[in-house]
Design a protein around this motif. Structure first.
Motif, PDB file in Angstrom:
ATOM      1  N   TYR A  74       0.850  -1.191   0.000  1.00  0.00           N
ATOM      2  CA  TYR A  74       0.000   0.000   0.000  1.00  0.00           C
ATOM      3  C   TYR A  74       0.884   1.239   0.000  1.00  0.00           C
ATOM      4  N   PHE A  75       0.494   2.224  -0.806  1.00  0.00           N
ATOM      5  CA  PHE A  75       1.300   3.445  -0.950  1.00  0.00           C
ATOM      6  C   PHE A  75       0.452   4.683  -0.686  1.00  0.00           C
ATOM      7  N   MET A  76       0.971   5.559   0.157  1.00  0.00           N
ATOM      8  CA  MET A  76       0.357   6.859   0.433  1.00  0.00           C
ATOM      9  C   MET A  76       1.306   7.945  -0.059  1.00  0.00           C
ATOM     10  N   HIS A  77       0.770   8.955  -0.709  1.00  0.00           N
ATOM     11  CA  HIS A  77       1.611  10.026  -1.241  1.00  0.00           C
ATOM     12  C   HIS A  77       2.309  10.807  -0.127  1.00  0.00           C
ATOM     13  N   GLY A  78       3.531  11.234  -0.430  1.00  0.00           N
ATOM     14  CA  GLY A  78       4.254  12.132   0.449  1.00  0.00           C
ATOM     15  C   GLY A  78       4.346  13.513  -0.166  1.00  0.00           C
ATOM     16  N   ASN A  79       5.154  14.363   0.414  1.00  0.00           N
ATOM     17  CA  ASN A  79       5.310  15.709  -0.128  1.00  0.00           C
ATOM     18  C   ASN A  79       6.292  15.745  -1.298  1.00  0.00           C
ATOM     19  N   ARG A  80       7.017  14.661  -1.539  1.00  0.00           N
ATOM     20  CA  ARG A  80       7.948  14.615  -2.674  1.00  0.00           C
ATOM     21  C   ARG A  80       7.384  13.838  -3.864  1.00  0.00           C
ATOM     22  N   ASP A  81       6.520  12.861  -3.599  1.00  0.00           N
ATOM     23  CA  ASP A  81       6.027  12.012  -4.693  1.00  0.00           C
ATOM     24  C   ASP A  81       4.504  12.055  -4.801  1.00  0.00           C
ATOM     25  N   PHE A  82       3.930  13.235  -4.560  1.00  0.00           N
ATOM     26  CA  PHE A  82       2.476  13.376  -4.581  1.00  0.00           C
ATOM     27  C   PHE A  82       1.886  13.234  -5.985  1.00  0.00           C
ATOM     28  N   LEU A  83       2.738  13.278  -7.015  1.00  0.00           N
ATOM     29  CA  LEU A  83       2.256  13.141  -8.385  1.00  0.00           C
ATOM     30  C   LEU A  83       2.263  11.696  -8.875  1.00  0.00           C
ATOM     31  N   LEU A  84       2.715  10.788  -8.034  1.00  0.00           N
ATOM     32  CA  LEU A  84       2.723   9.389  -8.434  1.00  0.00           C
ATOM     33  C   LEU A  84       1.285   8.929  -8.668  1.00  0.00           C
ATOM     34  N   GLY A  85       1.023   8.384  -9.856  1.00  0.00           N
ATOM     35  CA  GLY A  85      -0.348   8.095 -10.244  1.00  0.00           C
ATOM     36  C   GLY A  85      -0.676   6.621 -10.368  1.00  0.00           C
ATOM     37  N   GLU A  86      -1.867   6.372 -10.848  1.00  0.00           N
ATOM     38  CA  GLU A  86      -2.384   5.010 -10.948  1.00  0.00           C
ATOM     39  C   GLU A  86      -1.572   4.164 -11.922  1.00  0.00           C
TER      40      GLU A  86
END
Length: 229
Positions: A74-86
């Motif tokens: 499971y992955f939750m966005h951080g402040n560096r990789d918030f653009l990681l998408g589906e």
């Protein structure tokens, strides 16, 4: 039962030894876990799912292999990789989680967060966060050429380092009132988050109950894994 939590790996081609530690975890100890939760900042930066670097490919392959072995990731966005998408999440075999997320462990409700929204005293960062989390901003940014996005990410990392160096240490940590408000809102006695790079277990009283806030460590110099059994 064994559940693993990690955050703030900041994987980057400039620190290959940290990437090796991540792939070693996924190919070793994590295979015995019931689940792996990544609570943000898996990458030092993320400029879009079309990033064709060797790093993103290696991480996706290793993470997918763990999922294929039977361990959900499971992955939750951080402040560096918030653009990681589906698209990348599918490649890596990860399930995207909203921030915050509630899970149950042995019948207990546990609140998971990246942690940056708890740092409410850092006004400048919160303004920046609001800007870059806006869907219109993100669409416009992702429409730019990959080279331009990479240049922006390099500049943003530099500005972030300047801000961290100049800011007062206390504003870089969570605000106690924000922590209490989040725990009350979700009705929990345990919270797990990253972001601050200040690993610790904080136990305190909240409304007459003993509660716990666990802060995950970063991976700048070594690995750091929380294992709940």
């Amino acid at each position: 039962m064994s559940i693993l939590f990690i955050s703030d790996l900041h994987l980057d081609e400039a620190r290959p030894h940290i990437v090796d530690l991540y792939t070693k975890l996924l190919g070793g100890g994590a295979r015995e876990a019931d689940a792996l939760y990544i609570l943000g900042d898996l990458f030092e930066s993320w400029v879009g799912d079309d990033d064709d670097s060797a790093l993103t490919a290696r991480v996706a392959q290793a993470t997918r292999a763990l999922r294929d072995s039977g361990v959900p990731v499971y992955f939750m966005h951080g402040n560096r990789d918030f653009l990681l998408g589906e698209d990348y999440a599918v490649r890596a075999g990860m399930t995207l989680l909203p921030d915050p997320t509630l899970i149950k462990i042995a019948g207990e409700r546990v609140l998971l967060m990246h942690g940056d929204t708890l740092c409410t005293d850092d006004i400048e960062y919160q303004k920046f966060r609001t800007l870059v989390r806006d869907p219109d901003w993100q669409r416009q940014f992702l429409a730019k050429p990959l080279a331009e996005r990479r240049a922006f990410a390099t500049h943003a990392r530099g500005e972030s380092r300047k801000h961290t160096a100049m800011a007062k240490p206390e504003i870089m940590d969570v605000n106690p009132a924000a922590v209490a408000a989040a725990m009350r809102a979700h009705g929990v006695r345990r919270m797990i988050h990253g972001h601050t790079h200040r690993p610790a277990t904080h136990r305190f009283d909240l409304d007459g109950h003993s509660v716990e806030r666990i802060v995950l460590g970063d991976w700048y110099e070594q690995d750091s894994v929380l294992r709940l059994t």
